[in-house]
Design a protein around this motif. Structure first.
Motif, PDB file in Angstrom:
ATOM      1  N   ASN A  52     -10.583  29.181  61.247  1.00 50.00           N
ATOM      2  CA  ASN A  52     -11.164  28.163  62.124  1.00 50.00           C
ATOM      3  C   ASN A  52     -10.090  27.674  63.090  1.00 50.00           C
ATOM      4  O   ASN A  52      -9.291  26.798  62.755  1.00 50.00           O
ATOM      5  N   PRO A  53     -10.046  28.208  64.313  1.00 46.04           N
ATOM      6  CA  PRO A  53      -8.985  27.826  65.248  1.00 46.04           C
ATOM      7  C   PRO A  53      -9.143  26.436  65.825  1.00 46.04           C
ATOM      8  O   PRO A  53      -8.214  25.912  66.443  1.00 46.04           O
ATOM      9  N   ALA A  54     -10.320  25.812  65.648  1.00 52.65           N
ATOM     10  CA  ALA A  54     -10.513  24.452  66.157  1.00 52.65           C
ATOM     11  C   ALA A  54      -9.855  23.419  65.272  1.00 52.65           C
ATOM     12  O   ALA A  54      -9.594  22.298  65.715  1.00 52.65           O
ATOM     13  N   ALA A  55      -9.568  23.780  64.018  1.00 55.38           N
ATOM     14  CA  ALA A  55      -9.055  22.818  63.048  1.00 55.38           C
ATOM     15  C   ALA A  55      -7.544  22.834  62.928  1.00 55.38           C
ATOM     16  O   ALA A  55      -6.988  22.157  62.066  1.00 55.38           O
ATOM     17  N   THR A  56      -6.855  23.588  63.777  1.00 58.05           N
ATOM     18  CA  THR A  56      -5.402  23.682  63.697  1.00 58.05           C
ATOM     19  C   THR A  56      -4.864  24.278  64.983  1.00 58.05           C
ATOM     20  O   THR A  56      -5.611  24.910  65.748  1.00 58.05           O
ATOM     21  N   ARG A 133      -2.913  19.424  69.643  1.00 60.03           N
ATOM     22  CA  ARG A 133      -2.700  19.315  71.090  1.00 60.03           C
ATOM     23  C   ARG A 133      -3.873  18.615  71.760  1.00 60.03           C
ATOM     24  O   ARG A 133      -3.692  17.730  72.607  1.00 60.03           O
ATOM     25  N   THR A 134      -5.105  19.004  71.395  1.00 65.92           N
ATOM     26  CA  THR A 134      -6.280  18.364  71.982  1.00 65.92           C
ATOM     27  C   THR A 134      -6.391  16.909  71.525  1.00 65.92           C
ATOM     28  O   THR A 134      -6.754  16.021  72.305  1.00 65.92           O
ATOM     29  N   GLN A 135      -6.054  16.652  70.287  1.00 61.47           N
ATOM     30  CA  GLN A 135      -6.083  15.289  69.749  1.00 61.47           C
ATOM     31  C   GLN A 135      -5.167  14.370  70.552  1.00 61.47           C
ATOM     32  O   GLN A 135      -5.558  13.257  70.932  1.00 61.47           O
ATOM     33  N   GLU A 172      -7.042  26.186  73.256  1.00 60.34           N
ATOM     34  CA  GLU A 172      -6.943  24.728  73.228  1.00 60.34           C
ATOM     35  C   GLU A 172      -8.219  24.046  72.768  1.00 60.34           C
ATOM     36  O   GLU A 172      -8.162  22.924  72.258  1.00 60.34           O
ATOM     37  N   ALA A 173      -9.366  24.680  72.940  1.00 62.74           N
ATOM     38  CA  ALA A 173     -10.625  24.017  72.581  1.00 62.74           C
ATOM     39  C   ALA A 173     -11.704  25.018  72.197  1.00 62.74           C
ATOM     40  O   ALA A 173     -12.740  25.127  72.855  1.00 62.74           O
ATOM     41  N   PRO A 174     -11.502  25.787  71.111  1.00 65.46           N
ATOM     42  CA  PRO A 174     -12.562  26.695  70.655  1.00 65.46           C
ATOM     43  C   PRO A 174     -13.758  25.899  70.155  1.00 65.46           C
ATOM     44  O   PRO A 174     -13.610  24.877  69.483  1.00 65.46           O
ATOM     45  N   ILE A 450      -0.865  19.289  77.516  1.00 64.16           N
ATOM     46  CA  ILE A 450      -1.458  20.156  76.513  1.00 64.16           C
ATOM     47  C   ILE A 450      -0.607  20.221  75.250  1.00 64.16           C
ATOM     48  O   ILE A 450      -1.085  19.950  74.148  1.00 64.16           O
ATOM     49  N   GLY A 451       0.663  20.602  75.402  1.00 58.81           N
ATOM     50  CA  GLY A 451       1.454  20.904  74.218  1.00 58.81           C
ATOM     51  C   GLY A 451       2.708  20.098  74.016  1.00 58.81           C
ATOM     52  O   GLY A 451       3.354  20.216  72.967  1.00 58.81           O
ATOM     53  N   VAL A 452       3.087  19.252  74.974  1.00 56.52           N
ATOM     54  CA  VAL A 452       4.308  18.457  74.841  1.00 56.52           C
ATOM     55  C   VAL A 452       3.988  17.062  74.324  1.00 56.52           C
ATOM     56  O   VAL A 452       4.661  16.529  73.435  1.00 56.52           O
ATOM     57  N   LYS A 453       2.952  16.485  74.851  1.00 49.90           N
ATOM     58  CA  LYS A 453       2.597  15.100  74.530  1.00 49.90           C
ATOM     59  C   LYS A 453       2.436  14.872  73.031  1.00 49.90           C
ATOM     60  O   LYS A 453       2.855  13.851  72.485  1.00 49.90           O
ATOM     61  N   ARG A 454       1.843  15.839  72.339  1.00 52.11           N
ATOM     62  CA  ARG A 454       1.559  15.683  70.902  1.00 52.11           C
ATOM     63  C   ARG A 454       2.825  15.454  70.077  1.00 52.11           C
ATOM     64  O   ARG A 454       2.791  14.889  68.992  1.00 52.11           O
ATOM     65  N   MET A 455       3.978  15.928  70.591  1.00 49.28           N
ATOM     66  CA  MET A 455       5.222  15.822  69.847  1.00 49.28           C
ATOM     67  C   MET A 455       5.817  14.420  69.877  1.00 49.28           C
ATOM     68  O   MET A 455       6.662  14.088  69.034  1.00 49.28           O
ATOM     69  N   PHE A 456       5.405  13.602  70.846  1.00 50.84           N
ATOM     70  CA  PHE A 456       6.102  12.345  71.101  1.00 50.84           C
ATOM     71  C   PHE A 456       5.271  11.091  70.890  1.00 50.84           C
ATOM     72  O   PHE A 456       5.828  10.018  70.652  1.00 50.84           O
ATOM     73  N   LEU A 457       3.949  11.193  71.017  1.00 49.96           N
ATOM     74  CA  LEU A 457       3.128   9.988  70.921  1.00 49.96           C
ATOM     75  C   LEU A 457       3.238   9.374  69.533  1.00 49.96           C
ATOM     76  O   LEU A 457       3.081  10.054  68.521  1.00 49.96           O
ATOM     77  N   SER A 458       3.457   8.066  69.461  1.00 51.21           N
ATOM     78  CA  SER A 458       3.502   7.398  68.163  1.00 51.21           C
ATOM     79  C   SER A 458       2.140   7.450  67.479  1.00 51.21           C
ATOM     80  O   SER A 458       2.060   7.510  66.242  1.00 51.21           O
ATOM     81  N   SER A 459       1.066   7.445  68.269  1.00 48.89           N
ATOM     82  CA  SER A 459      -0.280   7.528  67.684  1.00 48.89           C
ATOM     83  C   SER A 459      -0.574   8.905  67.106  1.00 48.89           C
ATOM     84  O   SER A 459      -1.579   9.096  66.424  1.00 48.89           O
ATOM     85  N   ASN A 460       0.300   9.875  67.356  1.00 54.33           N
ATOM     86  CA  ASN A 460       0.086  11.235  66.884  1.00 54.33           C
ATOM     87  C   ASN A 460       0.951  11.559  65.665  1.00 54.33           C
ATOM     88  O   ASN A 460       1.175  12.720  65.358  1.00 54.33           O
ATOM     89  N   ILE A 461       1.461  10.530  65.010  1.00 53.65           N
ATOM     90  CA  ILE A 461       2.120  10.723  63.721  1.00 53.65           C
ATOM     91  C   ILE A 461       1.013  10.772  62.674  1.00 53.65           C
ATOM     92  O   ILE A 461       0.395   9.758  62.355  1.00 53.65           O
ATOM     93  N   SER A 462       0.727  11.954  62.188  1.00 50.56           N
ATOM     94  CA  SER A 462      -0.441  12.107  61.324  1.00 50.56           C
ATOM     95  C   SER A 462      -0.282  13.332  60.449  1.00 50.56           C
ATOM     96  O   SER A 462       0.703  14.073  60.541  1.00 50.56           O
TER      97      SER A 462
END
Length: 545
Positions: A52-56, A133-135, A172-174, A450-462
């Motif tokens: 399932n490529p949408a889940a990871t 990345r989409t999140q 990015e969005a299957p 797409i792929g950089v923002k996810r590494m830095f956002l505090s809201s993306n610590i999950s």
């Protein structure tokens, strides 16, 4: 031998317009004629554990499954959006509203109709929750998704949002089927092991640790495609064994080859190659070391900087990549020219003497024998504690791990290597946070959103795999990414990304090692490959001689 670049896609897209039984005849004289039928056997490095490529954003999962799915749009040879599940779209209100008109008559592999409800469900319940990345990108900007009728879907953003069309392909969005996933945990649904998609190939079987088999989708919405009857993904973890299988005629396609073998295969007329920075799972990828900022030792900026100074990036290019790639000198890939900054202050380069000075200053002292350092007055660490950290990585990244350990040993840091298969790695790093350092191929995509923002956002610590692995928190960084996402003027947007990169260098939550490219190798007689997850959609192979 034949050596291809991304330009090959432009040719095969044209061929795809012809029915498989009646291939086009008005091509240039040198253009090969598609051959219908046959099986393509592909070597993959590891068992994906899920399809399932949408889940990871796991590259292993995407490599093994993208041929069975579609995005709303595809990305053409110039990486510009082209119709896929959406046949057309409108960008309204200066980019705050996107309206997509879906193809009529598209069905899932089980015969159920594809509708706008599938798109809405896929984003709201899967992509925005599980696809890191989409999140981090669309998820932080979206206001609502509306399925106004079965063939129309609208994305409304809180403010104008420029990058969306670059974020809707199968990587990015299957899109997954609502009728199979609704009311379940998408990460655990049995359909992840026997997927139903809309893609050019349909699922046949999955033998974990062995192979995945797919068959031609005879009802695919692109007339005449695909050409192949079957694609088989065979799990062969060792790259040298993959090469031997290719030479022995057991496989037809390799996603990459060991450096010492590359020149030999390129010179052999029995094989063709294609070089690309685009992979299933992402493009413009940077091998990146994450520091667990929850660990007292690594909370000290000087220690993180020392590790960065101790790494000879050119050695990684030469010894691990064998020249295929470049030393990373900024937090954003040079493959995104408008965002990449080459004028940053205090960029870390190889300087082991500076690494030693910083470690001394941080209270990590060498003994007289010049061995492993130990603590002396380090906050939160008992005196005499050895400077020992672990390094978690996929087994396929073993060469990075060995060189990392050797380079850090030279400045007095003891590194224990911990190879983990992808599913275990994801749980250990993102769910348990049981690591000191690791290495991840963070694919930047065609836009930092797409792929950089996810590494830095505090809201993306999950717990979402391949999100903010370091658990980095800085409100200024969050604000800058918010500004970048809503800035329309290209020059202004470039300046915001320069500020983002400068802050990343100053705070050092990660260290960037190498930008990677890949050489695909395939047997002579096969043609029409693309670089992305749909690499075999337009491929065809003449029978082996």
């Amino acid at each position: 031998m034949r050596h291809h670049s991304l330009a090959v896609i432009a040719f095969v897209v044209g061929l795809g317009l012809a029915a498989c039984s009646s291939p086009a005849t008005d091509t240039a004289p040198a253009a090969p004629t598609p051959v219908c039928g046959g099986t393509l056997v592909v070597a993959i490095d590891s068992d994906p554990g899920s399809l399932n490529p949408a889940a990871t954003t796991s590259g292993g999962v995407h490599t093994a499954s993208e041929l069975m799915f579609n995005g709303l749009v595809g990305l053409g040879p110039d990486l510009q959006p082209v119709p896929e599940l959406a046949e057309s779209w409108e960008v309204l209100e200066d980019g705050a509203l996107y309206r997509f008109h879906l193809r009529e008559g598209v069905t899932w592999h089980d015969g159920q109709p594809f509708t706008s409800g599938d798109v809405k469900y896929s984003f709201e319940e899967v992509l925005l929750k599980l696809h890191s990345r989409t999140q981090a990108s669309v998820g932080s900007a979206i206001q609502s998704i509306a399925a106004s009728d079965p063939s129309t879907v609208e994305f409304r953003f809180k403010q104008p949002y420029a990058p969306l069309l670059q974020q809707l392909d199968v990587t990015e969005a299957p899109i997954v089927p609502q009728h199979l996933y609704q009311g379940t945990d998408p990460a655990k649904n049995p359909a992840n092991m026997a997927p139903i998609g809309t893609g050019p190939y349909t699922f046949v079987s999955y033998a974990p640790g062995s192979e995945i088999r797919m068959a031609r989708n005879g009802s695919y919405f692109e007339a005449g495609l695909p050409y192949l009857d079957e694609v088989v993904m065979r799990v062969i973890p060792d790259r040298a064994s993959q090469v031997n299988a290719l030479r022995g005629g057991e496989v037809d396609w390799l996603f990459g080859v060991p450096g010492p073998e590359r020149a030999v295969l390129e010179a052999d007329p029995a094989f063709g190659t294609l070089q690309t920075p685009i992979n299933p799972g992402g493009s413009n990828c940077i091998m990146t070391v994450s520091f667990n900022l929850d660990r007292p030792v690594l909370q000290d900026l000087r220690v993180r900087q020392a590790i960065s100074f101790a790494l000879d990036r050119q050695q990684f290019v030469d010894r691990v990549l064998f020249g295929e790639g470049r030393a990373a000198d900024a937090p954003i890939s040079s493959g995104i020219p408008f965002a990449y900054a080459d004028d940053l202050d205090n960029v870390v380069s190889y300087d082991p003497a500076q690494a030693e000075r910083l470690l001394d200053e941080a209270g990590w002292k060498r003994s007289g024998d010049g061995g492993v350092r130990s603590s002396s007055g380090v906050q939160g660490v008992p005196d005499g504690t050895p400077l020992a950290i672990n390094f978690v990585a996929f087994p396929s990244f073993n060469q990075y791990a060995e060189l990392y350990r050797a380079q850090l040993a030279a400045v007095g840091i003891d590194v224990t290597l911990q190879p983990l298969d992808p599913p275990v790695f994801a749980d250990t790093v993102f769910a348990q946070r049981n690591f000191d350092t690791n290495i991840i191929s963070y694919c930047n995509g065609t836009d930092p959103e797409i792929g950089v923002k996810r590494m830095f956002l505090s809201s993306n610590i999950s717990k979402t795999p391949f999100s903010n692995a370091s658990a980095y928190r800085n409100p200024q960084m969050d604000a800058l990414f918010g500004e970048a996402a809503t800035t329309v003027d290209p020059a202004q947007r470039s300046e915001v990304y320069r500020q983002i990169q400068q802050l990343a260098v100053d705070d050092a939550p990660y260290t960037w090692v190498v930008e990677t490219t890949a050489t695909r190798v395939f047997r002579s007689g096969c043609e029409g490959f693309g670089p992305s997850g749909h690499f075999a959609k337009t491929a065809f192979c003449a029978p082996p001689q």
